[in-house]
Write a protein that holds these residues in place. Structure first.
Motif, PDB file in Angstrom:
ATOM      1  N   THR A 113      -5.224   6.184   0.371  1.00  0.00           N
ATOM      2  CA  THR A 113      -4.439   4.958   0.434  1.00  0.00           C
ATOM      3  C   THR A 113      -4.619   4.178  -0.856  1.00  0.00           C
ATOM      4  N   ILE A 114      -3.495   3.857  -1.471  1.00  0.00           N
ATOM      5  CA  ILE A 114      -3.543   3.106  -2.718  1.00  0.00           C
ATOM      6  C   ILE A 114      -3.088   1.690  -2.431  1.00  0.00           C
ATOM      7  N   GLU A 115      -3.919   0.753  -2.737  1.00  0.00           N
ATOM      8  CA  GLU A 115      -3.471  -0.629  -2.600  1.00  0.00           C
ATOM      9  C   GLU A 115      -2.914  -1.071  -3.940  1.00  0.00           C
ATOM     10  N   ALA A 116      -1.610  -0.891  -4.084  1.00  0.00           N
ATOM     11  CA  ALA A 116      -0.987  -1.200  -5.377  1.00  0.00           C
ATOM     12  C   ALA A 116      -0.989  -2.709  -5.622  1.00  0.00           C
ATOM     13  N   LEU A 117      -0.829  -3.493  -4.563  1.00  0.00           N
ATOM     14  CA  LEU A 117      -0.926  -4.953  -4.689  1.00  0.00           C
ATOM     15  C   LEU A 117      -1.787  -5.467  -3.545  1.00  0.00           C
TER      16      LEU A 117
ATOM     17  N   ASP B  17      11.251  -4.169 -16.970  1.00  0.00           N
ATOM     18  CA  ASP B  17      10.028  -3.385 -16.889  1.00  0.00           C
ATOM     19  C   ASP B  17       9.932  -2.506 -18.132  1.00  0.00           C
ATOM     20  N   GLU B  18       9.059  -2.865 -19.022  1.00  0.00           N
ATOM     21  CA  GLU B  18       8.881  -2.175 -20.300  1.00  0.00           C
ATOM     22  C   GLU B  18      10.215  -1.960 -21.018  1.00  0.00           C
ATOM     23  N   PRO B  19      10.908  -3.069 -21.314  1.00  0.00           N
ATOM     24  CA  PRO B  19      12.245  -2.946 -21.906  1.00  0.00           C
ATOM     25  C   PRO B  19      12.214  -2.560 -23.370  1.00  0.00           C
TER      26      PRO B  19
ATOM     27  N   THR C   6       0.841  -1.193   0.000  1.00  0.00           N
ATOM     28  CA  THR C   6       0.000   0.000   0.000  1.00  0.00           C
ATOM     29  C   THR C   6       0.877   1.243   0.000  1.00  0.00           C
ATOM     30  N   PHE C   7       0.406   2.253  -0.687  1.00  0.00           N
ATOM     31  CA  PHE C   7       1.071   3.552  -0.706  1.00  0.00           C
ATOM     32  C   PHE C   7       0.081   4.581  -0.212  1.00  0.00           C
ATOM     33  N   ARG C   8       0.632   5.676   0.303  1.00  0.00           N
ATOM     34  CA  ARG C   8      -0.243   6.807   0.625  1.00  0.00           C
ATOM     35  C   ARG C   8       0.048   7.925  -0.343  1.00  0.00           C
ATOM     36  N   GLN C   9      -0.971   8.457  -0.916  1.00  0.00           N
ATOM     37  CA  GLN C   9      -0.781   9.575  -1.838  1.00  0.00           C
ATOM     38  C   GLN C   9      -1.472  10.804  -1.296  1.00  0.00           C
TER      39      GLN C   9
ATOM     40  N   GLY D  72      -0.797  -6.019 -17.537  1.00  0.00           N
ATOM     41  CA  GLY D  72      -1.942  -5.420 -16.868  1.00  0.00           C
ATOM     42  C   GLY D  72      -2.072  -3.974 -17.280  1.00  0.00           C
ATOM     43  N   PRO D  73      -3.250  -3.383 -17.044  1.00  0.00           N
ATOM     44  CA  PRO D  73      -3.455  -1.995 -17.456  1.00  0.00           C
ATOM     45  C   PRO D  73      -2.564  -1.025 -16.675  1.00  0.00           C
ATOM     46  N   ASN D  74      -2.541   0.235 -17.080  1.00  0.00           N
ATOM     47  CA  ASN D  74      -1.770   1.263 -16.373  1.00  0.00           C
ATOM     48  C   ASN D  74      -2.161   1.315 -14.909  1.00  0.00           C
ATOM     49  N   GLY D  75      -1.157   1.405 -14.047  1.00  0.00           N
ATOM     50  CA  GLY D  75      -1.437   1.528 -12.626  1.00  0.00           C
ATOM     51  C   GLY D  75      -1.850   0.233 -11.963  1.00  0.00           C
ATOM     52  N   ALA D  76      -1.696  -0.898 -12.665  1.00  0.00           N
ATOM     53  CA  ALA D  76      -2.143  -2.173 -12.112  1.00  0.00           C
ATOM     54  C   ALA D  76      -1.218  -2.653 -10.995  1.00  0.00           C
ATOM     55  N   GLY D  77       0.030  -2.229 -11.022  1.00  0.00           N
ATOM     56  CA  GLY D  77       0.973  -2.668  -9.995  1.00  0.00           C
ATOM     57  C   GLY D  77       2.149  -3.445 -10.551  1.00  0.00           C
ATOM     58  N   LYS D  78       2.395  -3.339 -11.836  1.00  0.00           N
ATOM     59  CA  LYS D  78       3.500  -4.103 -12.441  1.00  0.00           C
ATOM     60  C   LYS D  78       4.856  -3.596 -11.971  1.00  0.00           C
ATOM     61  N   SER D  79       5.066  -2.296 -12.125  1.00  0.00           N
ATOM     62  CA  SER D  79       6.364  -1.749 -11.722  1.00  0.00           C
ATOM     63  C   SER D  79       6.590  -1.947 -10.231  1.00  0.00           C
ATOM     64  N   THR D  80       5.514  -1.831  -9.459  1.00  0.00           N
ATOM     65  CA  THR D  80       5.635  -2.048  -8.029  1.00  0.00           C
ATOM     66  C   THR D  80       6.129  -3.465  -7.759  1.00  0.00           C
TER      67      THR D  80
ATOM     68  N   GLN E  10       9.704   1.187   2.584  1.00  0.00           N
ATOM     69  CA  GLN E  10       8.249   1.092   2.719  1.00  0.00           C
ATOM     70  C   GLN E  10       7.521   1.946   1.692  1.00  0.00           C
ATOM     71  N   VAL E  11       7.921   3.204   1.568  1.00  0.00           N
ATOM     72  CA  VAL E  11       7.131   4.111   0.734  1.00  0.00           C
ATOM     73  C   VAL E  11       7.721   4.324  -0.652  1.00  0.00           C
ATOM     74  N   GLY E  12       8.983   3.952  -0.843  1.00  0.00           N
ATOM     75  CA  GLY E  12       9.597   4.155  -2.146  1.00  0.00           C
ATOM     76  C   GLY E  12       9.691   5.634  -2.460  1.00  0.00           C
ATOM     77  N   SER E  13       9.881   5.927  -3.716  1.00  0.00           N
ATOM     78  CA  SER E  13       9.923   7.324  -4.097  1.00  0.00           C
ATOM     79  C   SER E  13       8.767   7.603  -5.032  1.00  0.00           C
ATOM     80  N   SER E  14       8.023   8.642  -4.733  1.00  0.00           N
ATOM     81  CA  SER E  14       6.876   8.951  -5.576  1.00  0.00           C
ATOM     82  C   SER E  14       7.310   9.853  -6.713  1.00  0.00           C
ATOM     83  N   ARG E  15       8.632   9.998  -6.868  1.00  0.00           N
ATOM     84  CA  ARG E  15       9.120  10.960  -7.836  1.00  0.00           C
ATOM     85  C   ARG E  15      10.349  10.352  -8.472  1.00  0.00           C
TER      86      ARG E  15
ATOM     87  N   SER F 178       5.214  -5.375 -20.249  1.00  0.00           N
ATOM     88  CA  SER F 178       5.128  -4.579 -21.466  1.00  0.00           C
ATOM     89  C   SER F 178       3.669  -4.329 -21.747  1.00  0.00           C
ATOM     90  N   HIS F 179       3.406  -3.340 -22.582  1.00  0.00           N
ATOM     91  CA  HIS F 179       2.034  -3.140 -23.018  1.00  0.00           C
ATOM     92  C   HIS F 179       1.848  -3.693 -24.421  1.00  0.00           C
ATOM     93  N   ASP F 180       2.929  -4.207 -25.003  1.00  0.00           N
ATOM     94  CA  ASP F 180       2.854  -4.752 -26.347  1.00  0.00           C
ATOM     95  C   ASP F 180       2.593  -6.251 -26.265  1.00  0.00           C
TER      96      ASP F 180
HETATM   97  N1  LIG Z   1       6.078   5.505  -4.485  1.00  0.00           N
HETATM   98  C1  LIG Z   1       4.774   5.583  -4.666  1.00  0.00           C
HETATM   99  N2  LIG Z   1       4.036   6.390  -3.881  1.00  0.00           N
HETATM  100  C2  LIG Z   1       2.706   6.444  -4.022  1.00  0.00           C
HETATM  101  N3  LIG Z   1       1.997   5.733  -4.901  1.00  0.00           N
HETATM  102  C3  LIG Z   1       2.672   4.905  -5.736  1.00  0.00           C
HETATM  103  C4  LIG Z   1       4.083   4.793  -5.669  1.00  0.00           C
HETATM  104  N4  LIG Z   1       4.475   3.898  -6.613  1.00  0.00           N
HETATM  105  C5  LIG Z   1       3.358   3.482  -7.230  1.00  0.00           C
HETATM  106  N5  LIG Z   1       2.260   4.073  -6.708  1.00  0.00           N
HETATM  107  C6  LIG Z   1       0.863   3.819  -7.117  1.00  0.00           C
HETATM  108  O1  LIG Z   1       0.691   2.423  -7.150  1.00  0.00           O
HETATM  109  C7  LIG Z   1      -0.115   2.026  -8.246  1.00  0.00           C
HETATM  110  C8  LIG Z   1       0.625   1.006  -9.096  1.00  0.00           C
HETATM  111  O2  LIG Z   1       1.702   1.653  -9.754  1.00  0.00           O
HETATM  112  P1  LIG Z   1       2.684   0.879 -10.742  1.00  0.00           P
HETATM  113  O3  LIG Z   1       3.747   1.848 -11.108  1.00  0.00           O
HETATM  114  O4  LIG Z   1       3.109  -0.387 -10.125  1.00  0.00           O
HETATM  115  O5  LIG Z   1       1.767   0.615 -11.995  1.00  0.00           O
HETATM  116  P2  LIG Z   1       2.134  -0.124 -13.366  1.00  0.00           P
HETATM  117  O6  LIG Z   1       1.356  -1.378 -13.439  1.00  0.00           O
HETATM  118  O7  LIG Z   1       3.598  -0.240 -13.517  1.00  0.00           O
HETATM  119  O8  LIG Z   1       1.537   0.904 -14.424  1.00  0.00           O
HETATM  120  P3  LIG Z   1       2.115   1.367 -15.848  1.00  0.00           P
HETATM  121  O9  LIG Z   1       1.640   0.396 -16.857  1.00  0.00           O
HETATM  122  O10 LIG Z   1       1.448   2.683 -16.043  1.00  0.00           O
HETATM  123  O11 LIG Z   1       3.595   1.469 -15.755  1.00  0.00           O
HETATM  124  C9  LIG Z   1      -0.451   3.301  -8.992  1.00  0.00           C
HETATM  125  O12 LIG Z   1      -1.764   3.677  -8.619  1.00  0.00           O
HETATM  126  C10 LIG Z   1       0.534   4.316  -8.491  1.00  0.00           C
HETATM  127  O13 LIG Z   1      -0.043   5.590  -8.447  1.00  0.00           O
END
Ligand SMILES: Nc1ncnc2c1ncn2[C@@H]1O[C@H](COP(=O)(O)OP(=O)(O)OP(=O)(O)O)[C@@H](O)[C@H]1O
Ligand SMILES: [Mg+2]
Lengths: 345, 277
Positions: A48-52, A193-195, A24-27, A69-77, B264-269, A226-228
């Protein structure tokens, strides 16, 4: 491949293990209204964002796994969790028998990570200098270094930018140099990640070839986002879909098509601008005398449909093909979008 | 471990040298600009000392020594960490710690070695050393081995205090990545803008503040007082290294806390700007 310095790792079996991983992240959610300035300062609002949300999967040695997965799904996380940059909020992540965060220094020497939007290259130095930097910092034996530089040059075509400053490379050249660099220490697992961001068709193909070559040895495990989808389908035998932080699908592409409708296409060319009406096939569109139909799941009887069409007007030409994977995926995403409970990110 | 550090320093020295060789003209240009800034930063105090024949209780030569000491204390951190630790808030605020985390070595090892730019540093060292040697000769300073040891300790202390202070402020970027991105640089400026002044004339409150809250006094004034015999207590010789050690401990502890939070929080930037030259 030389693995003598990688003792203690079984040659097969599970290498990546995620169990009920939540992150989870806080935004901050500042209000844009001028009168809320003070409130933003004193009582900032957070979301609160539940990324996973409890993702579990395992990956075996030598597998190539597409992570989509779609944008923001949690892949990069997920990739960050797997590469030791982030710790899960709950659940456990174990890769190569280690905890990526707690055992980081030992762990990252055995994996390679590439983020498409980032570069590890030294900006004001030629690519060769960045590779040399990597050799020293990663303590790569000379023989392995030379061999992997050869791979980067031959397969990824890094040779042409060998003596060019990183800042003067085009996006695709930079990406290829980055990929080559990630490979220099012969990682056991590659997290990509999106190489293919910014790669042209040929470069994508060489990337694919490289990953296939690596996986053919059976000792390198690859996880790629990837998105491709076409590219992912070519690259990977298995695909994991993640949607709003949930694992939505885990299996091979063939079953994915089957499960979410293997939308085949039937194109008929007739002598009339009016499309024949075919029960069981849905008309997608007509262009002049070409009529395109969408066929339902695997069981559509093409022969019967042709007979039926022939009774209505002469059929001059017939084509059938599978719907592009992109379309299957778009259907899935749309379906998820409709069924997503309100208020979730 | 020491061997690895040396090997890495050699690597970064090589990269630094390559960079300069490749772009020698801009190097000369940068270097001249740096030299002018360095001279300008000491010119005011130097002129005052010349005009009034010292700034009591400091004689003119002692003031020159103090200025030289301050320059050298500044350039050691510059040589080792101008590109990273002295500006750690940039690394943190721009989300660039990830680049360090993928390297198979402890974070401190990366930070200690990666900023090493000897060619930049060495050249800039010369004027400071020159001032000190010149003033020392005129004062008839006896560089006995114990004095040299005390000198080295105090110089290391002053350098470490600057670095730790910049880093301590920099960790604010763990919490406010955007707003605190440049805060380490401001902390460095705060320290170095005041480093060339003999602070004796200030009231005790301000003086204390300038060796604690804003420890600019540790950069040159306090250690030189002890080294040049303006303060006779043996404790004064140890004060700067001890204060620096305390600052370093505080910085290490804070950094550990920051890194725990980061996991825990990573970088949002994230911006790629400036993490690799
Ligand atoms: N460090 C952070 N602080 C706050 N929120 C974050 C952070 N990193 C990711 N998030 C949030 O977590 C969610 C998942 O992000 P993530 O980058 O994993 O998506 P993704 O699947 O890689 O999307 P994309 O296809 O756009 O790259 C998003 O809603 C994003 O806003
Ligand atoms: Mg992403």
């Amino acid at each position: 491949m030389h693995r003598s310095d990688r003792a203690g790792t079984p040659a097969s079996g599970t290498v990546v293990e995620c169990r009920s991983v939540c992150k989870t992240f806080r935004q901050r959610q500042p209000s844009e209204r001028p009168r809320d300035v003070l409130r933003n300062l004193l009582h900032p609002r957070f979301r609160t964002i539940e990324a996973l949300r409890g993702v579990s999967f395992t990956v075996n040695r030598g597998e190539v796994v597409a992570y989509a997965g779609p944008n923001g799904a949690g892949k990069s996380t997920t990739i960050k969790l797997l590469s030791g940059m982030l710790a899960p909020t709950s659940g456990s992540v174990r890769v190569l028998g280690m905890d990526p965060v707690a055992d980081r220094t030992r762990y990252v020497g055995r994996i390679g990570v590439v983020f498409g939007q980032r570069t590890e290259l030294w900006w004001d130095h030629p690519v060769a200098a960045s590779y040399e930097w990597k050799r020293v910092v990663w303590d790569i034996p000379r023989e392995r270094f030379d061999r992997m530089c050869g791979v980067a040059r031959d397969i990824l075509g890094v040779g042409e930018s060998w003596n060019t400053l990183a800042r003067e490379l085009s996006l695709g050249q930079r990406m290829r140099a980055d990929l080559g660099m990630a490979m220099l220490h012969e990682p056991e697992i590659l997290f990509l990640d999106e190489p293919t961001l910014g790669l042209d068709v040929l470069a994508k193909r060489s990337m694919t070839r490289l990953v296939q070559q690596l996986s053919a040895t059976g000792s390198v495990t690859v996880m790629v986002t990837s998105h491709d989808m076409n590219e992912l389908e070519q690259l990977a035998g298995r695909v994991i879909f993640i949607e709003s932080g949930n694992l939505a699908y885990d299996g091979d592409f063939a079953s994915l098509r089957r499960e979410f409708g293997d939308l085949r296409r039937l194109v008929l060319e007739t002598d009339s601008a009016t499309p024949p009406s075919l029960p069981g096939a849905e008309l997608v569109g007509s262009q002049g005398m070409r009529h395109e139909y969408r066929l339902g799941g695997g069981g559509a009887d093409v022969a019967a449909l042709l007979r039926l069409a022939g009774e209505q007007c002469p059929v001059l030409d017939v084509e059938t093909h599978r719907a592009p994977i992109d379309e299957v995926i778009a259907g899935i995403y749309e379906h998820w979008g409709r069924n997503r409970p309100a208020g979730t990110a | 471990m020491a061997a690895r550090i040396l090997r890495l320093w050699a690597l970064y020295a090589y990269l630094d040298g390559m960079w300069i060789a490749r772009d020698f003209r801009s190097f000369i240009f940068y270097y001249l600009a740096d030299a002018v800034t360095a001279v300008a930063s000491v010119a005011g105090v130097l002129l005052l000392a010349q005009r009034f024949d010292g700034i009591p209780p400091w004689t003119r030569d002692q003031v020159v020594f103090l200025l030289g000491f301050g320059m050298v204390a500044r350039f050691v951190p510059d040589m080792l960490g101008n590109y990273n630790v002295l500006h750690i808030s940039r690394r943190i605020g721009r989300g660039q710690l990830d680049h360090i985390l993928v390297q198979p070595q402890p974070v401190w090892m990366a930070l200690l070695t990666e900023g090493f730019a000897p060619f930049w540093g060495l050249l800039s060292l010369a004027p400071g050393v020159g001032l000190m040697v010149w003033a020392g000769q005129r004062m008839g300073l006896e560089a006995t081995p114990p004095w040299l040891l005390a000198f080295a300790l105090n110089l290391a202390g002053a350098s470490a205090a600057l670095t730790a202070y910049a880093a301590l402020w920099g960790f604010a970027a763990f919490f406010q990545p955007r707003a605190a991105e440049e805060i380490s640089g401001s902390a460095v400026d705060l320290m170095t803008d005041l480093k060339g002044f003999p602070l004796d004339a200030l009231g005790p409150g301000l003086r204390t503040a300038l060796v604690t809250v804003i420890p600019a006094g540790l950069m040159a004034w306090y250690p030189c007082r002890a080294l040049l015999g303006l303060d006779h207590g043996i404790a004064a010789l140890w004060a700067t290294p001890a204060a620096a050690a305390a600052l370093c401990c505080a910085a290490c502890l804070t950094f550990r806390m920051g890194m725990k939070r980061y996991a825990q929080v990573g970088s949002s930037r994230y911006t790629s700007f400036g993490h690799r030259r």
